[in-house]
Design a protein around this motif. Structure first.
Motif, short mmCIF file in Angstrom:
data_model
loop_
_atom_site.label_atom_id
_atom_site.label_comp_id
_atom_site.label_asym_id
_atom_site.label_seq_id
_atom_site.Cartn_x
_atom_site.Cartn_y
_atom_site.Cartn_z
N LEU A 112 7.68 -23.45 -0.97
CA LEU A 112 8.40 -23.07 0.24
C LEU A 112 9.92 -23.16 0.11
CD1 LEU A 112 8.24 -22.01 3.10
CD2 LEU A 112 7.87 -24.36 3.91
N GLN A 147 -2.22 -24.17 6.37
CA GLN A 147 -0.95 -24.30 7.08
C GLN A 147 0.21 -23.86 6.20
OE1 GLN A 147 -0.33 -25.11 10.31
NE2 GLN A 147 1.81 -24.66 9.89
N SER A 148 0.12 -24.15 4.91
CA SER A 148 1.18 -23.77 3.98
C SER A 148 1.36 -22.25 3.95
CB SER A 148 0.85 -24.29 2.58
OG SER A 148 1.80 -23.85 1.64
N ASP A 151 3.24 -21.27 6.99
CA ASP A 151 4.65 -21.60 6.86
C ASP A 151 5.40 -20.60 5.98
OD1 ASP A 151 4.20 -23.86 8.40
OD2 ASP A 151 3.99 -25.20 6.67
N LYS A 152 4.70 -20.04 5.00
CA LYS A 152 5.33 -19.13 4.03
C LYS A 152 5.35 -17.68 4.49
CE LYS A 152 3.80 -22.09 0.21
NZ LYS A 152 2.79 -22.23 -0.86
#
Length: 278
Positions: A112, A147-148, A151-152
């Motif tokens: 990220l 979730q990652s 976020d990305k």
């Protein structure tokens, strides 16, 4: 298999290759120019072999995607240096995993922050890929990996899934991504028609330290490849046809892990397409 959707996926493939001595010749000899080629990076050998091969394959007319693991980047200046180098080669697509280097080469310990840095640099690439994990990551909980990806999503343009051998798990993972409202198209990671002996030989050539990590991390892969009738890419695709070709799945194509068995992978793909086309 018999669906038009699967034929479309097999025509929209990416071949993942390792930057070994003979890789350039193998790609040029066996891979059509309309097939995207992605080049991995080793935590032992660093980014240089990857960037060198990417430049040479791009000169042959391929659309090439360098793997640029965050943990191999030293600092913001190194990011800019890598960006300039691959852009000069005409590359407009980059894949940014976290990577396995331990310890990291610099201050980046995940993808990220690198993605954010690329956005700060004016989004120099049209296409930016990130990793997905249908089968659980050995160190990170499934909820965190989903979730990652959320976020990305503002920095990336597509997801590449890691290998998955379980049709049920793969289908559930795709559905879970879409329930989380992650809109990025998915390139589903599938192992090609791998011969176990050649896979072991390839792993040995990577280097002693890297091979140990590879074999330890992916021990279950070898068991599946070695078992009589244990793995067939065609069987996996047949069992996941409905999940992969549903419009709601958003699957853009297949990401074929060749393990540098490049000629074998292309022969297999052509043979399956011929059968599907009657």
């Amino acid at each position: 298999m018999g669906g038009a959707g699967l034929r479309a996926l097999l025509r929209s493939v990416r071949y993942e290759v390792l930057p070994a001595k003979a890789t350039e010749d193998k790609v040029v000899a066996h891979v059509p120019r309309d097939v995207v080629v992605t080049v991995t990076a080793s935590p032992v050998k660093g980014l240089e072999p990857t960037l060198d091969l990417v430049t040479r394959l791009a000169a042959h007319g391929y659309r090439v995607v360098p793997h640029v693991p965050a943990r191999l980047l030293r600092d913001d200046g190194h990011v800019k240096e890598v960006v300039d180098r691959v852009r000069e080669a005409g590359v407009d697509d980059i894949f940014v995993p976290a990577g396995d280097a331990n310890p990291p080469a610099g201050g980046y310990d995940g993808a990220l922050p690198v993605l954010r840095r690329l956005s700060e640099l004016g989004r120099p690439f049209t296409h930016v890929g990130v990793t997905g994990y249908p089968e659980s990551h050995p160190l990170i909980h499934d909820d965190v990996t989903i979730q990652s990806m959320w976020d990305k999503r503002e920095h990336a343009t597509y997801i590449v899934s890691n290998l998955c051998f379980d049709p049920r798990v793969l289908g559930q993972w795709i559905a879970r991504i879409r329930r989380r409202d992650i809109p990025l198209p998915i390139h589903v990671g599938v192992a090609g028609p791998v011969q176990r002996a050649k896979l072991l030989s390839m792993a040995a050539k990577i280097g002693v330290g890297e091979s140990t990590r590879f074999l330890t991390k992916h021990a279950s892969w070898f068991l599946r490849f070695a078992a009589p009738g244990g793995y067939s890419p065609e069987r996996l695709l047949a069992r996941t046809e409905e999940e992969l070709t549903a419009p709601s799945a958003g699957v853009a194509g297949l990401h074929l892990f060749t393990f540098n068995q490049i000629a074998e992978t292309e022969r297999w793909r052509c043979a399956v397409l011929e059968r599907l086309e009657g």
